[in-house]
Scaffold this motif. Structure first.
Motif, PDB file in Angstrom:
ATOM      1  N   ASP A 121       8.649  -2.270   6.643  1.00  0.00           N
ATOM      2  CA  ASP A 121       9.907  -1.541   6.356  1.00  0.00           C
ATOM      3  C   ASP A 121       9.841  -1.155   5.069  1.00  0.00           C
ATOM      4  O   ASP A 121       9.897  -1.933   4.158  1.00  0.00           O
ATOM      5  CB  ASP A 121      11.102  -2.827   6.648  1.00  0.00           C
ATOM      6  N   GLN A 122       9.761   0.172   4.634  1.00  0.00           N
ATOM      7  CA  GLN A 122       9.600   0.711   3.457  1.00  0.00           C
ATOM      8  C   GLN A 122      10.968   1.215   3.068  1.00  0.00           C
ATOM      9  O   GLN A 122      11.703   2.015   3.703  1.00  0.00           O
ATOM     10  CB  GLN A 122       8.918   1.941   3.320  1.00  0.00           C
ATOM     11  N   GLN A 123      11.532   0.640   1.867  1.00  0.00           N
ATOM     12  CA  GLN A 123      12.986   1.090   1.462  1.00  0.00           C
ATOM     13  C   GLN A 123      12.866   2.247   0.523  1.00  0.00           C
ATOM     14  O   GLN A 123      13.768   2.737   0.410  1.00  0.00           O
ATOM     15  CB  GLN A 123      13.432  -0.216   0.863  1.00  0.00           C
ATOM     16  N   LEU A 124      12.052   2.427  -0.036  1.00  0.00           N
ATOM     17  CA  LEU A 124      11.765   3.498  -1.215  1.00  0.00           C
ATOM     18  C   LEU A 124      10.544   4.341  -0.988  1.00  0.00           C
ATOM     19  O   LEU A 124       9.398   3.800  -0.735  1.00  0.00           O
ATOM     20  CB  LEU A 124      11.826   2.738  -2.548  1.00  0.00           C
ATOM     21  N   ALA A 183       6.634  -8.989   0.308  1.00  0.00           N
ATOM     22  CA  ALA A 183       7.514  -8.090  -0.310  1.00  0.00           C
ATOM     23  C   ALA A 183       6.959  -7.515  -1.624  1.00  0.00           C
ATOM     24  O   ALA A 183       6.252  -8.338  -2.299  1.00  0.00           O
ATOM     25  CB  ALA A 183       8.908  -8.679  -0.570  1.00  0.00           C
ATOM     26  N   HIS A 187       8.189  -5.331  -4.963  1.00  0.00           N
ATOM     27  CA  HIS A 187       9.537  -4.781  -5.858  1.00  0.00           C
ATOM     28  C   HIS A 187       8.826  -3.692  -6.707  1.00  0.00           C
ATOM     29  O   HIS A 187       7.679  -3.577  -7.011  1.00  0.00           O
ATOM     30  CB  HIS A 187      10.092  -5.843  -6.575  1.00  0.00           C
ATOM     31  N   ALA A 232      14.178  -3.560  -7.739  1.00  0.00           N
ATOM     32  CA  ALA A 232      14.456  -2.602  -6.513  1.00  0.00           C
ATOM     33  C   ALA A 232      13.242  -2.825  -5.295  1.00  0.00           C
ATOM     34  O   ALA A 232      12.156  -2.864  -5.880  1.00  0.00           O
ATOM     35  CB  ALA A 232      14.502  -1.232  -6.918  1.00  0.00           C
ATOM     36  N   LEU A 233      13.735  -3.511  -4.233  1.00  0.00           N
ATOM     37  CA  LEU A 233      12.964  -3.661  -3.132  1.00  0.00           C
ATOM     38  C   LEU A 233      12.070  -2.053  -2.533  1.00  0.00           C
ATOM     39  O   LEU A 233      12.821  -1.331  -2.303  1.00  0.00           O
ATOM     40  CB  LEU A 233      13.312  -4.300  -1.927  1.00  0.00           C
ATOM     41  N   VAL A 234      10.739  -2.294  -2.778  1.00  0.00           N
ATOM     42  CA  VAL A 234      10.054  -1.010  -2.481  1.00  0.00           C
ATOM     43  C   VAL A 234       9.454  -1.197  -0.844  1.00  0.00           C
ATOM     44  O   VAL A 234       9.888  -0.057  -0.049  1.00  0.00           O
ATOM     45  CB  VAL A 234       8.601  -0.758  -3.196  1.00  0.00           C
ATOM     46  N   LEU A 235       9.173  -2.086  -0.473  1.00  0.00           N
ATOM     47  CA  LEU A 235       8.964  -2.473   1.122  1.00  0.00           C
ATOM     48  C   LEU A 235       8.785  -3.919   1.233  1.00  0.00           C
ATOM     49  O   LEU A 235       8.356  -4.736   0.291  1.00  0.00           O
ATOM     50  CB  LEU A 235       7.512  -1.788   1.344  1.00  0.00           C
ATOM     51  N   HIS A 236       8.756  -4.185   2.385  1.00  0.00           N
ATOM     52  CA  HIS A 236       8.682  -5.647   2.890  1.00  0.00           C
ATOM     53  C   HIS A 236       8.027  -5.747   4.324  1.00  0.00           C
ATOM     54  O   HIS A 236       8.200  -4.615   5.028  1.00  0.00           O
ATOM     55  CB  HIS A 236       9.728  -6.643   2.461  1.00  0.00           C
TER      56      HIS A 236
END
Length: 203
Positions: A118-121, A149, A151, A169-173
């Motif tokens: 799951d890539q958030q950024l 995870a 960051h 900030a979360l980049v991916l997990h």
């Protein structure tokens, strides 16, 4: 990062009518500003500019009409339907100067089978020397399992580049694959009884 040389002409006519005339000639109106200098109104060749802008954070060497400057695109307006360039804002930069830009986050490798990345950024904000802006930052997730995870503060940024955004900030997990919830035994029985009753009523 290499520079792209583009011929620049000083623009003396303004307004919507003048801008339409420039576009009919397959050129693009632009403004150049920064370092406390007077804003310069320019006309740039449309095709060359379009090709240059395909590279994120491209450095443009403007030459012509007494101009010899390096600029960084800061605002690009496109026609919402046809996609052609309507106007470009250019920021004047100098060698050795630090600028803040967004660079892409590229993911390589595959997580453990059954897990989901799951890539958030997809981009992060960084500060870098104007003439050495990195093309992006790469993250290897090969073999990562559920619970992993990353960051922003943990990214391995290129030398001379520092993070400008939130390090937390979360980049991916990596998360587990969702599973369908099965009804409880009692609920299944009640559902079966309800279906049977409905069938009897229909008869």
């Amino acid at each position: 990062m290499s520079e792209v040389k583009i011929a620049a002409e000083l623009r003396t006519e303004f307004g919507k009518g003048a801008a339409r005339k420039i576009r009919r000639e397959h050129k693009v109106p632009a403004v150049l500003y920064g370092h406390g200098t007077d804003t310069k109104h320019l006309t740039l060749p449309g095709h060359e500019l379009l090709l240059a802008l395909r590279t994120p954070n491209v450095l443009i060497r403007l030459q012509g009409d007494g101009i010899n400057e390096i600029a960084l695109p800061k605002g690009v307006q496109r026609d919402p339907i046809k996609g052609f360039l309507e106007h470009v804002d250019l920021l004047l930069v100098k060698r050795g100067e630090k600028v803040t830009v967004e660079i892409p986050v590229t993911v390589t490798g595959d997580v453990i089978g059954g897990a989901i990345l799951d890539q958030q950024l997809v981009t992060v904000s960084v500060e870098a020397e104007a003439t050495h802006i990195p093309t992006g930052v790469e993250v290897d997730v090969d073999g990562k399992d559920v619970g992993y995870a990353l960051h922003a503060g943990e990214l391995a940024l290129p030398s001379g580049t520092t993070l400008a955004g939130d390090p937390e900030a979360l980049v991916l997990h990596v998360i587990g694959a969702p599973t369908a919830e099965l009804p409880e035994e009692g609920e299944a029985a009640e559902a079966g009884e309800g279906e049977a009753a409905a069938a009897e009523a229909a008869e």
